[in-house]
Structure formats: C-alpha cells, structure tokens
Scaffold this active site. Sequence first.
Site, PDB file in Angstrom:
ATOM      1  N   ASN A  64       3.162   1.753   7.486  1.00 59.26           N
ATOM      2  CA  ASN A  64       3.435   0.945   8.517  1.00 59.26           C
ATOM      3  C   ASN A  64       3.454  -0.612   7.907  1.00 59.26           C
ATOM      4  O   ASN A  64       2.681  -0.656   7.102  1.00 59.26           O
ATOM      5  CB  ASN A  64       2.612   0.940   9.815  1.00 59.26           C
ATOM      6  CG  ASN A  64       3.081   1.968  10.671  1.00 59.26           C
ATOM      7  OD1 ASN A  64       2.471   3.352  10.496  1.00 59.26           O
ATOM      8  ND2 ASN A  64       3.850   2.265  11.576  1.00 59.26           N
ATOM      9  N   THR A  98      -6.166   1.259  -3.265  1.00 60.80           N
ATOM     10  CA  THR A  98      -7.599   1.433  -3.811  1.00 60.80           C
ATOM     11  C   THR A  98      -7.444   1.013  -5.208  1.00 60.80           C
ATOM     12  O   THR A  98      -6.750   1.367  -5.727  1.00 60.80           O
ATOM     13  CB  THR A  98      -8.209   2.500  -3.140  1.00 60.80           C
ATOM     14  OG1 THR A  98      -9.578   2.550  -3.392  1.00 60.80           O
ATOM     15  CG2 THR A  98      -7.433   3.792  -3.995  1.00 60.80           C
ATOM     16  N   SER A 132      -0.192   4.142   2.806  1.00 60.89           N
ATOM     17  CA  SER A 132       0.515   4.220   4.175  1.00 60.89           C
ATOM     18  C   SER A 132       1.638   3.736   4.429  1.00 60.89           C
ATOM     19  O   SER A 132       2.270   3.407   3.562  1.00 60.89           O
ATOM     20  CB  SER A 132      -0.576   3.273   4.817  1.00 60.89           C
ATOM     21  OG  SER A 132      -0.402   1.876   4.507  1.00 60.89           O
ATOM     22  N   ASP A 148       0.905  -1.154   0.311  1.00 60.60           N
ATOM     23  CA  ASP A 148       0.046   0.085   0.040  1.00 60.60           C
ATOM     24  C   ASP A 148       0.693   1.393  -0.077  1.00 60.60           C
ATOM     25  O   ASP A 148       1.588   1.654   1.118  1.00 60.60           O
ATOM     26  CB  ASP A 148      -0.886  -0.038   1.202  1.00 60.60           C
ATOM     27  CG  ASP A 148      -1.948   1.068   1.393  1.00 60.60           C
ATOM     28  OD1 ASP A 148      -2.040   1.549   0.259  1.00 60.60           O
ATOM     29  OD2 ASP A 148      -2.222   1.379   2.403  1.00 60.60           O
TER      30      ASP A 148
END
Length: 405
Positions: free
Chosen positions: A107, A290, A105, A102
Amino acid sequence: TQSTWGHFTFAMKFFAAVAALLLASAVAEALVRVPLFPRHEIPRSFFSNAKRSLEYKYARNYGVELDGVGSDNVPIVDYSDAQYYGPITIGTPPQSFTTCFDTGSSNLWVPSSTCKLTDVACDLHKKYSHASSKTYTANGTSFAIQYGTGSLTGFLSTDDMSIGGLDISQQTFAEATNEPGITFVVAKFDGILGFAHQSISVDDVVPVFYNIVAQKLVAEPVFAFWLDRNVNNTNGGELTLGGVDPSHYSGSFTTVPLTNLTYWEFQIDGMVVGSTSVCGAAAAIADTGTSLLAMPSAIATQVNKMIGAIALPTGESIVVCSTLSSMPDVTFTIAGVEFVLTPEQYVLQISSGGKTECLSGFIGIDLPPQIGPLFILGDVFLGVYYTKFDLGNEAVAFATAVSTA
C-alpha cells in the site's frame, strides 16, 4: 532503373537505421530514475526489537495472529531501520512527500491533514490535504494496518500522483489519521510506498507500480533497486522504473522465478558459512524495507556462532570489530549461482558516543507453521547485489552491484 532502385534501397536502410536509433532513444528515455535520499546509520536501539518487528510484519501480511500482539510490550519498529526512501507528489497542484520504498508491503499511505493535533507523528511530517487538490476523488473506505501496539488508521482517497516524473492518474492510497508509537515520530520519511503484490494489499487497493504498468507509463513491467551502502555519500541509491540501469551493476543477471505472488518470494538453493553448509533449499524474500538478513532462529544461532558473534540478552549478536579480516564469507546459492557476502558486508558498524560497535547483520525470526520458515534478504544482501523485480515474468534477478567510493 537499377540506379533508382539502389537509391530507394539506400533510403529505406537509412530511414530504418534512423527509426532504430529513435526507438533506442525512446526506450532509454523510458527508463525512469528516482533518486534515493542518503543512507543514515541505524539507531543502536533498533536491534533489540528487530526480531519481533520482522516476525510481526510478515505474520500480519499473511493474516496470522502472533502471541502478545496488541500488548504494550510489543514495540512498533517495523520501519525504524528503513534506510532508503525517496520523493513523490500527490494531487494538483502537487504536494510533496518522502516515502519509504518497501518491497515487503503493497500500500501507499501518507499523513492526512485531517489527523488530530495530538498525533505527534502526523504533526512532524508533511500532510496531504485533499481539499487543496483539484484532482482529488473521494473514497472514504476505512483503512488500518496493525503495527504491534496499535493500528495505523485512516481512510482511502484517490488522486493523481507522480514519481520520478511519471504522472499516474487516479491512484488510490490511504490518508493516515492516526500513526501509533515512536517509530513514525522519528522517521525521516513521511509515509510508505509498497511495491509488493496486490494479493497482500490492505483493502485490495491496486499498488502504485501495477497502475504504472496498466497506464503504459514504462517500457517494461520491471523496476530495480541500487542501494548505496556508504553512509558518507550524498546519494543513497536509485530506484529505476521500466528497466534496469547498466551503470549500477556488472556481469550478468541471475534470474529466479517467484514461488509466491504475495511478497517477492523465491527459492534459495542453500547457504554456506565458510565451507560448511547450514541449510538446503528454502523460501526467501527480497525486502528493501529492512536492513537486516533474517532467517529461522535455529539457523541464525548457528551462523552467528560460526562467524564468532556473541549473542546478547536483547536479541542481537555482536562481533569484535578487529576480527573482521579473519571471519568467514557467507554464501547463498540462487538458481545455481553463488552470491558471496564478505564480513565487511554482513557486519553492521554502528557508531555512538565516539565508539563503534560491530553487529551481525544476521538475525533469527520464528514464524507460525502456516507461513513456514523464511529468509528475509534485506539491505545487507540487496546493497551488495543489484536487484531487478520483474512483474511481467514473475521473477527476481540479481547482479553484482557497482559500489561507489
């Protein structure tokens, strides 16, 4: 003497040529390829919640509260449309996981073996056991990411990990002990591996790719995504670390500098539907997490109307599948270069119960003023254009992706 010098010169040129070949070979080998698992169709139920989930994802990482967050009517669907994920290992001996890659983000987290038996999402996925790893280093700092109806919580740990054959020493990540909502119960992946910048990393944890670069594991501080949009293919695509793969794109790259070192944020020059401009310069983010292409609601409403889509009360917009051939192209201009999406590329065809629905890939989101209007270029765009994420030069670059049959 002249003959000796000639032999010496020839030998030097020969060894220089050999060295160049060896260097080229080493650089080629330094390109790390990580396969992505086959793409699956997005559940039809996702679309009715997509607007709220995307708004929350970006507000959350900017530290902005949204009205209604934390109430039971806000769905946790941040990653329910995540299409692309791949393998990693953590620990010694290695424990295998699949993670959603992703760029929205920062983490890395995976389920923990210490989660409660009542945590269904944890029970249904692979769990990391620090007690089983010889290279585990305790950290213990609490970790939490808010996902609408509740927090994904756990604690930080540090251990060796591997991705694509790269061995990363002592990566700090989160062991998730509580995964809220249905999304992570049904997810095809175990956890999330973020590729955005450290500035939005929870607990200021150093992201995985930052450590890959710092430990000099790749030739260049670059990674790239090729996303295969064909659901019938056995290959979902490829993440490359340390450079780009020329076999996945054609033509040259168009490079645009980052405007914000949080997400992979840059500026688009404008957007055109058919021959009609719908917006000028605007901020945009390249987000592999997404499948949709999001934009300010007023613009999305206008765009969907122009392509002939009908807005449904649940938030999504539907088009008549038989009209695809007569629908207009949608063009984004980036760094002065036009990037065209055809109707076949921006309309998502969802099959269920023997029927096929055609849904617009364009969706409206409304973010707080302090964040500003954003275009989120998800897989609708990134599947058409091979994308290079250049950490060293703080830029992204796009080239036409080579599609597969």
